[in-house]
Design an enzyme around this catalytic site. Sequence first.
Site, PDB file in Angstrom:
ATOM      1  CG  HIS A 159      -2.023   0.974   1.393  1.00 14.73           C
ATOM      2  ND1 HIS A 159      -1.943   2.198   0.642  1.00 14.73           N
ATOM      3  CD2 HIS A 159      -3.422   0.713   1.536  1.00 14.73           C
ATOM      4  CE1 HIS A 159      -3.249   2.653   0.865  1.00 14.73           C
ATOM      5  NE2 HIS A 159      -4.088   1.956   1.321  1.00 14.73           N
ATOM      6  CD  GLU A 264      -3.124   1.435  -2.387  1.00 13.69           C
ATOM      7  OE1 GLU A 264      -3.410   0.747  -2.058  1.00 13.69           O
ATOM      8  OE2 GLU A 264      -3.456   2.592  -2.597  1.00 13.69           O
TER       9      GLU A 264
END
Length: 299
Positions: A159, A264
């Site tokens: 992330h 991500e």
Amino acid sequence: MPVEELDDKVILTNPNDSSSKVTILKYGATIISWENKGEEKLWLSKAAKLDGSKPVRGGIPLVFPIFGKQKDSNHPTSKLPQHGFARNNTWEFLGQTNESPIIVQFGLGPENLSEETRQLWPFDFTLILTISLDDNKLNTTIEVENSGKQEFEFNWLFHTYYKVEDITDVLVSNLIDQNCFDQLIGESYIEKAPAISFHEEFDRIYKNINESKIIQVIDKGKVLYNLKRNNLPDSVVWNPWIKKSEGMGDFEPKTGYHNMVCVEPGHVNSMVLLPPGEKWIGEQEISIGGEIKVQSNIY
């Protein structure tokens, strides 16, 4: 000292350049800083909790074994918190494995989880995170091993929050003609923008991206970041913009969306099924600078 271990974090310093370093919080094995030639490359909220009380807002949190919240109430991951448990448990620092480039490893297994999480996730597993710091380059590799007798399914996501000067000047390239799911409107379609720009909230999952595609973050014609992926077919692109930022207590300053973009890489469009005794490995490589690469119609 190339590798410095403190109580709560590990700091890597490039032996070739002391102004290039990476800081990894043991809680979540979250990279919270990447300085390259003295310049910070990752965005970290000023309200991020770094004391282990909640997942870190910013840096590179690790998402496992579920991306978002499981919608199937019968699935083993359905009772887990949003984005699973990898980012909110303390990993074990396994030490340094290489000197140049500097490579270190962190591990997470059932023995590192709270009793409550073990009840929610009864499978035996081992996660090994390998972090490599080189000149103008940061690699993160995850190895998931099923060390039990039951198969299990999982998602994985790095992330990554990139730091940028002004999001309205930023483009994310090489996702044209890509199948994507727009999480804001709940629809799938083919991306037709030659490069993605940001002028409002943005939250899309790009699916099954050819590994030969290099996703680039570009600012006014200058390449900031190049993202290469290995065995991570999907990528989430996200910016919370004004309203969403205001609603997140740990997002500070509230104008911080101007200075970040999340790109991500992961395996989130579908789940990985891992039989007993098997391993799965995924890797992201982030490099800084270089030439703009226009890649379209690669299938």
